[in-house]
Write a protein that holds these residues in place. Sequence first.
Motif, PDB file in Angstrom:
ATOM      1  N   LYS A   1     -20.788  -0.752  25.487  1.00  0.00           N
ATOM      2  CA  LYS A   1     -19.688   0.097  25.956  1.00  0.00           C
ATOM      3  C   LYS A   1     -20.172   1.070  27.032  1.00  0.00           C
TER       4      LYS A   1
ATOM      5  N   ALA B   1     -23.290  -2.676  20.197  1.00  0.00           N
ATOM      6  CA  ALA B   1     -21.957  -2.664  20.795  1.00  0.00           C
ATOM      7  C   ALA B   1     -21.704  -1.355  21.535  1.00  0.00           C
ATOM      8  N   GLU B   2     -22.159  -0.244  20.959  1.00  0.00           N
ATOM      9  CA  GLU B   2     -21.991   1.045  21.630  1.00  0.00           C
ATOM     10  C   GLU B   2     -22.771   1.075  22.940  1.00  0.00           C
TER      11      GLU B   2
ATOM     12  N   ALA C   1      -8.165  -0.859  11.690  1.00  0.00           N
ATOM     13  CA  ALA C   1      -9.246  -1.833  11.540  1.00  0.00           C
ATOM     14  C   ALA C   1      -9.566  -2.053  10.073  1.00  0.00           C
TER      15      ALA C   1
ATOM     16  N   HIS D   1      -7.183  -0.897  21.701  1.00  0.00           N
ATOM     17  CA  HIS D   1      -7.925  -0.058  20.762  1.00  0.00           C
ATOM     18  C   HIS D   1      -7.223  -0.067  19.421  1.00  0.00           C
TER      19      HIS D   1
ATOM     20  N   ARG E   1     -14.914  -5.575  16.480  1.00  0.00           N
ATOM     21  CA  ARG E   1     -15.818  -4.896  17.423  1.00  0.00           C
ATOM     22  C   ARG E   1     -15.895  -5.661  18.736  1.00  0.00           C
TER      23      ARG E   1
ATOM     24  N   GLY F   1     -23.588  -2.689  15.441  1.00  0.00           N
ATOM     25  CA  GLY F   1     -22.730  -1.592  15.875  1.00  0.00           C
ATOM     26  C   GLY F   1     -23.352  -0.759  16.971  1.00  0.00           C
TER      27      GLY F   1
ATOM     28  N   ALA G   1     -23.967  -7.117  21.015  1.00  0.00           N
ATOM     29  CA  ALA G   1     -22.854  -6.550  20.259  1.00  0.00           C
ATOM     30  C   ALA G   1     -22.816  -7.014  18.805  1.00  0.00           C
TER      31      ALA G   1
ATOM     32  N   GLU H   1     -12.701  -5.309  20.785  1.00  0.00           N
ATOM     33  CA  GLU H   1     -12.625  -4.036  21.491  1.00  0.00           C
ATOM     34  C   GLU H   1     -13.473  -4.076  22.761  1.00  0.00           C
TER      35      GLU H   1
ATOM     36  N   GLU I   1     -15.525  -7.487  10.680  1.00  0.00           N
ATOM     37  CA  GLU I   1     -15.819  -6.265  11.427  1.00  0.00           C
ATOM     38  C   GLU I   1     -16.383  -6.593  12.800  1.00  0.00           C
ATOM     39  N   SER I   2     -17.267  -7.599  12.846  1.00  0.00           N
ATOM     40  CA  SER I   2     -17.834  -8.015  14.130  1.00  0.00           C
ATOM     41  C   SER I   2     -16.750  -8.541  15.056  1.00  0.00           C
TER      42      SER I   2
END
Length: 216
Positions: A204, A200-201, A98, A92, A156, A197, A194, A159, A152-153
Amino acid sequence: MSSTAASPLHNLWSIVLSRVAGAHIELGDYIPNSGERSSSREGGIASVKRGTESELNDVSRVGGPRKSRSKPGRHAPVSRSSAVEHFAIPGHLSAKQAYVIVKSGIPSRSLEPLSDHLGIGKGAAAGVLGMDRATANRKVAKDDVLPPYAAESMLRLLELDAMARDTFETDEEAAAWLRKPHPMLDGETPLDCAKSGFGAEHVKDILNAVKYGGVV
């Protein structure tokens, strides 16, 4: 099994962190693995701060070939003198960490170890970062950094990868799950979902359901 060769994932992280000039990673007394993300939020594995180039934990030097795979809830005690050699792949990153990485730039050569780790082609690796193949090839040829949206991708995706590796028995199973179309994603793969954003959530949430509720 021991090996002196760094894994694609270690190579990837070393490239991701290579341009964070003047920032350092503070390891503390313990290095939590990706299964200990809840504790790492409070100051465990990677706390980025300003410093000098001579610091032991210079980010550009982090990313050695050894990877901790201790069971969740257990710690691997290390001394600061051996912190670099015992570097554990982050599970994380805080928003600040980040931000520093994206602002500093992630080299486009990170696409090769990303594709190797996930078991997909370089064009597909560019695609999951929202880049077309021509743009990716041009960036790599010029040894340029990824565009901010692709950087950023990348973070992400890393993670999500950490969550998948913590959920499944092996890295290979985790990568295979990310590549496979999933019924809870309307037939899309987690990698494709993903790209955004919110997607991706959603992935998760599914990973948490897999880990704690038995959903596959």
